[in-house]
Design a protein around this motif. Structure first.
Motif, PDB file in Angstrom:
ATOM      1  N   LEU A  84     126.281  -8.653  -1.074  1.00  0.00           N
ATOM      2  CA  LEU A  84     125.875  -9.116  -2.400  1.00  0.00           C
ATOM      3  C   LEU A  84     124.701 -10.070  -2.275  1.00  0.00           C
ATOM      4  O   LEU A  84     124.569 -10.782  -1.287  1.00  0.00           O
ATOM      5  N   ILE A  85     123.859 -10.071  -3.338  1.00  0.00           N
ATOM      6  CA  ILE A  85     122.849 -11.113  -3.519  1.00  0.00           C
ATOM      7  C   ILE A  85     123.167 -11.796  -4.835  1.00  0.00           C
ATOM      8  O   ILE A  85     123.222 -11.152  -5.887  1.00  0.00           O
ATOM      9  N   LEU A  86     123.446 -13.111  -4.755  1.00  0.00           N
ATOM     10  CA  LEU A  86     123.724 -13.887  -5.966  1.00  0.00           C
ATOM     11  C   LEU A  86     122.542 -14.780  -6.299  1.00  0.00           C
ATOM     12  O   LEU A  86     121.891 -15.338  -5.392  1.00  0.00           O
ATOM     13  N   GLY A  87     122.297 -14.912  -7.601  1.00  0.00           N
ATOM     14  CA  GLY A  87     121.325 -15.900  -8.031  1.00  0.00           C
ATOM     15  C   GLY A  87     121.931 -17.295  -7.976  1.00  0.00           C
ATOM     16  O   GLY A  87     123.125 -17.472  -7.718  1.00  0.00           O
ATOM     17  N   LEU A  88     121.120 -18.305  -8.239  1.00  0.00           N
ATOM     18  CA  LEU A  88     121.608 -19.684  -8.148  1.00  0.00           C
ATOM     19  C   LEU A  88     122.670 -19.984  -9.188  1.00  0.00           C
ATOM     20  O   LEU A  88     123.425 -20.937  -9.053  1.00  0.00           O
ATOM     21  N   LYS A  89     122.729 -19.175 -10.253  1.00  0.00           N
ATOM     22  CA  LYS A  89     123.753 -19.376 -11.282  1.00  0.00           C
ATOM     23  C   LYS A  89     125.034 -18.593 -10.995  1.00  0.00           C
ATOM     24  O   LYS A  89     125.941 -18.560 -11.819  1.00  0.00           O
ATOM     25  N   VAL A 164     119.285 -17.724   1.125  1.00  0.00           N
ATOM     26  CA  VAL A 164     117.972 -17.063   1.201  1.00  0.00           C
ATOM     27  C   VAL A 164     116.948 -18.097   0.721  1.00  0.00           C
ATOM     28  O   VAL A 164     117.015 -18.553  -0.423  1.00  0.00           O
ATOM     29  N   LEU A 165     116.025 -18.479   1.609  1.00  0.00           N
ATOM     30  CA  LEU A 165     115.035 -19.510   1.295  1.00  0.00           C
ATOM     31  C   LEU A 165     113.662 -18.889   1.082  1.00  0.00           C
ATOM     32  O   LEU A 165     113.322 -17.869   1.705  1.00  0.00           O
ATOM     33  N   ASP A 166     112.858 -19.519   0.202  1.00  0.00           N
ATOM     34  CA  ASP A 166     111.486 -19.049   0.027  1.00  0.00           C
ATOM     35  C   ASP A 166     110.603 -19.667   1.107  1.00  0.00           C
ATOM     36  O   ASP A 166     111.083 -20.370   2.008  1.00  0.00           O
ATOM     37  N   LYS A 169     110.976 -23.343   1.871  1.00  0.00           N
ATOM     38  CA  LYS A 169     112.313 -23.771   2.267  1.00  0.00           C
ATOM     39  C   LYS A 169     113.202 -24.163   1.089  1.00  0.00           C
ATOM     40  O   LYS A 169     114.169 -24.906   1.243  1.00  0.00           O
ATOM     41  N   ASN A 170     112.878 -23.657  -0.080  1.00  0.00           N
ATOM     42  CA  ASN A 170     113.708 -23.895  -1.255  1.00  0.00           C
ATOM     43  C   ASN A 170     114.747 -22.774  -1.377  1.00  0.00           C
ATOM     44  O   ASN A 170     114.486 -21.621  -1.020  1.00  0.00           O
ATOM     45  N   ILE A 171     115.921 -23.132  -1.887  1.00  0.00           N
ATOM     46  CA  ILE A 171     116.979 -22.130  -2.035  1.00  0.00           C
ATOM     47  C   ILE A 171     116.607 -21.163  -3.130  1.00  0.00           C
ATOM     48  O   ILE A 171     116.315 -21.560  -4.256  1.00  0.00           O
ATOM     49  N   GLU A 172     116.613 -19.874  -2.786  1.00  0.00           N
ATOM     50  CA  GLU A 172     116.207 -18.849  -3.735  1.00  0.00           C
ATOM     51  C   GLU A 172     117.393 -18.020  -4.199  1.00  0.00           C
ATOM     52  O   GLU A 172     117.546 -17.715  -5.384  1.00  0.00           O
ATOM     53  N   GLN A 173     118.259 -17.666  -3.218  1.00  0.00           N
ATOM     54  CA  GLN A 173     119.410 -16.800  -3.521  1.00  0.00           C
ATOM     55  C   GLN A 173     120.543 -17.097  -2.535  1.00  0.00           C
ATOM     56  O   GLN A 173     120.367 -17.795  -1.539  1.00  0.00           O
ATOM     57  N   TYR A 174     121.736 -16.517  -2.866  1.00  0.00           N
ATOM     58  CA  TYR A 174     122.868 -16.540  -1.934  1.00  0.00           C
ATOM     59  C   TYR A 174     123.108 -15.119  -1.429  1.00  0.00           C
ATOM     60  O   TYR A 174     123.189 -14.176  -2.219  1.00  0.00           O
ATOM     61  N   ARG A 175     123.226 -14.981  -0.107  1.00  0.00           N
ATOM     62  CA  ARG A 175     123.553 -13.671   0.467  1.00  0.00           C
ATOM     63  C   ARG A 175     125.014 -13.738   0.916  1.00  0.00           C
ATOM     64  O   ARG A 175     125.382 -14.596   1.716  1.00  0.00           O
ATOM     65  N   ILE A 176     125.854 -12.804   0.425  1.00  0.00           N
ATOM     66  CA  ILE A 176     127.306 -12.859   0.677  1.00  0.00           C
ATOM     67  C   ILE A 176     127.795 -11.529   1.263  1.00  0.00           C
ATOM     68  O   ILE A 176     127.437 -10.459   0.768  1.00  0.00           O
ATOM     69  N   MET A 177     128.601 -11.646   2.314  1.00  0.00           N
ATOM     70  CA  MET A 177     129.269 -10.480   2.904  1.00  0.00           C
ATOM     71  C   MET A 177     130.742 -10.556   2.534  1.00  0.00           C
ATOM     72  O   MET A 177     131.382 -11.615   2.670  1.00  0.00           O
ATOM     73  N   VAL A 178     131.303  -9.452   2.041  1.00  0.00           N
ATOM     74  CA  VAL A 178     132.689  -9.397   1.584  1.00  0.00           C
ATOM     75  C   VAL A 178     133.444  -8.367   2.427  1.00  0.00           C
ATOM     76  O   VAL A 178     133.035  -7.205   2.492  1.00  0.00           O
ATOM     77  N   ILE A 179     134.534  -8.814   3.065  1.00  0.00           N
ATOM     78  CA  ILE A 179     135.345  -7.918   3.908  1.00  0.00           C
ATOM     79  C   ILE A 179     136.752  -7.849   3.311  1.00  0.00           C
ATOM     80  O   ILE A 179     137.384  -8.878   3.069  1.00  0.00           O
ATOM     81  N   ASP A 180     137.233  -6.637   3.080  1.00  0.00           N
ATOM     82  CA  ASP A 180     138.582  -6.424   2.569  1.00  0.00           C
ATOM     83  C   ASP A 180     139.584  -6.644   3.711  1.00  0.00           C
ATOM     84  O   ASP A 180     139.598  -5.913   4.701  1.00  0.00           O
ATOM     85  N   ILE A 181     140.414  -7.675   3.577  1.00  0.00           N
ATOM     86  CA  ILE A 181     141.391  -7.990   4.627  1.00  0.00           C
ATOM     87  C   ILE A 181     142.831  -7.790   4.124  1.00  0.00           C
ATOM     88  O   ILE A 181     143.777  -8.358   4.673  1.00  0.00           O
ATOM     89  N   SER A 182     142.988  -6.967   3.106  1.00  0.00           N
ATOM     90  CA  SER A 182     144.322  -6.749   2.534  1.00  0.00           C
ATOM     91  C   SER A 182     145.282  -6.175   3.566  1.00  0.00           C
ATOM     92  O   SER A 182     146.431  -6.633   3.690  1.00  0.00           O
ATOM     93  N   GLU A 183     144.798  -5.164   4.323  1.00  0.00           N
ATOM     94  CA  GLU A 183     145.663  -4.538   5.319  1.00  0.00           C
ATOM     95  C   GLU A 183     146.046  -5.540   6.392  1.00  0.00           C
ATOM     96  O   GLU A 183     147.202  -5.580   6.851  1.00  0.00           O
TER      97      GLU A 183
END
Length: 441
Positions: A84-89, A164-166, A169-183
């Motif tokens: 995922l890529i999240l905005g600052l909001k 994710v910085l421009d 060096k300002n914060i531009e975005q959030y990069r998120i990795m999501v792993i399903d650990i239900s099992e």
């Protein structure tokens, strides 16, 4: 991720480079026109060929870049984890197909929606703290929480987020990795349940074993006391038997022996006063009395040789062995070390009875021609062995099949165990027999 950004930047740089080259070329070619038109034509042709080669190289580079881009897109879209890529909001700007599949939602419905809308209410604080730590610490952050699918089914995930910085060096975005650990969580839960059940079983079995152990200790104590009582009674029985044997032996020797001696003396006195025809009868009577005296003497010695009390163990054994050899013709060798001066009534009678019983067994069963007896007194014990070259026997068989035949062996073992010693028998068919003894002193 913005996959078109690298291409636009590259073409802008090429455009600027071309404009600069064009201005430099105009300056050079302006001078060249005045100098030599043919030279200028040659330069144009060279430049044309160079441009064609550059175009071909650019085309190949674009093909390679397109292929790489397709491979990267495939890896990104169909990775086994969500990206995922999240905005600052906190709105979802980009998502791969894997994350959309986790939520069972079409990807288009995720864009520009808050990720928090797909997190269960109980775990929102975990999510907000995760983003706050990421924003403040500017380091990779990890957490675990539960999300909900389109049908409101919860499932557990592992989040791993970076910034994710421009270029400033300002914060531009959030990069998120999501792993399903239900099992993984289900497996953990099953393992925890199994561990609890196993612990309950262990506790229950431990309690049962503790009870059994207590019962066993009680039974062992009762058995030990019974064995001690049996050993005490056996010792009393053996002592009583030895005392009776000593008493009977003395009575045979003193009373009956003296009477037989008196009879022999009287017969000798009568020999001169009776007619000749009675002397043959007197001779027979004299012979009967002599045989009776010998039998009484042997019976007395078998019951309890008086010399055992008077002279000790080793002289008694030498006399007994010599007498046994005369009666059986079996060769017997006796070697005793540090025992000639040693006196202990219980030990002496025990060793004598073991030798006596062993030699009687040799005479009855072994058909041996040679017997070796060795006894040695050490600092804390007496050791020794009795070995013959006879037929031998199967130890297991004889103890299982014939009760009467091994009563003597059991008696020897019981006698020696009363003194805290051990008796070990080694034998085999056709291999002779060896009896090893050890008695503490």
């Amino acid at each position: 991720m913005d996959l078109d950004k690298p291409f636009s930047e590259k073409f802008i740089k090429l455009r600027r480079k071309a404009e600069k080259f064009l201005s430099e070329r105009d300056e050079i070619y302006g001078k060249a026109v005045d100098e030599d038109p043919l030279k200028m034509i040659h330069e144009f042709q060279t430049m044309q060929i160079e441009l064609e080669l550059q175009n071909e190289e650019l085309r190949l580079s674009q093909q390679e870049l397109a292929a790489s881009r397709e491979s990267y897109v495939e890896l990104y879209e169909f990775a086994p984890v969500g990206y995922l890529i999240l905005g600052l909001k906190g709105l979802i700007l980009k998502s791969n197909l894997a994350f959309a599949d986790m939520l069972s939602i079409e990807r288009e419905y995720l864009i520009n929606r808050p990720l928090s809308a797909h997190i269960i209410v109980e775990d929102l604080n975990i999510y907000y703290r995760h983003l706050r730590n990421l924003f403040e610490l500017k380091t990779r952050q990890i957490c675990e929480l539960s999300m909900i699918k389109r049908d409101r089914t919860p499932f557990d995930v592992h989040l791993e987020s970076t910034l994710v910085l421009d270029e400033y060096k300002n914060i531009e975005q959030y990069r998120i990795m999501v792993i399903d650990i239900s099992e993984h969580k289900r497996t953990q839960k099953q393992m925890a349940q199994y561990s609890d059940r196993l612990e309950e079983t262990v506790d229950r079995r431990t309690t049962e074993l503790s009870v059994l152990k207590k019962d066993l200790i009680i039974k062992m104590d009762q058995t030990r006391k019974s064995e001690e009582r049996l050993r005490f009674l056996t010792r009393r029985l053996i002592d009583t038997r030895e005392d009776e044997c000593k008493k009977i032996s003395r009575e045979l020797h003193d009373a009956l022996g003296q009477q037989l001696t008196a009879i022999t003396f009287n017969l000798s006195t009568l020999r001169n006063d009776i007619p000749d025809f009675c002397k043959e009868l007197l001779d027979d009577t004299d012979l009967i009395v002599d045989n009776m005296a010998t039998q009484v003497r042997n019976l007395s010695l078998d019951l309890r040789p008086s010399m055992l009390d008077d002279l000790g163990l080793i002289p008694t054994l030498r006399w007994f062995i010599n007498d046994f050899h005369k009666r059986t013709k079996i060769k017997i060798k006796l070697k005793a070390v540090e025992l000639d001066e040693y006196r202990d009534e219980n030990l002496a009678i025990t060793i004598f009875r073991i030798v006596q019983e062993s030699l009687n067994n040799v005479k009855k069963h072994a058909e041996a021609t040679n017997v070796e007896i060795f006894l040695k007194r050490e600092i804390t014990r007496i050791t020794g062995f009795i070995q013959d070259n006879g037929n031998g026997f199967d130890i297991n068989e004889i103890f299982l099949t014939n009760e009467e035949k091994h009563l003597g062996l059991l008696g020897m073992k019981e006698r020696i165990s009363i003194l805290g010693g051990t008796l070990n028998i080694k034998s085999g068919n056709g291999q002779g027999t060896r009896i090893n003894i050890e008695i503490p002193i």
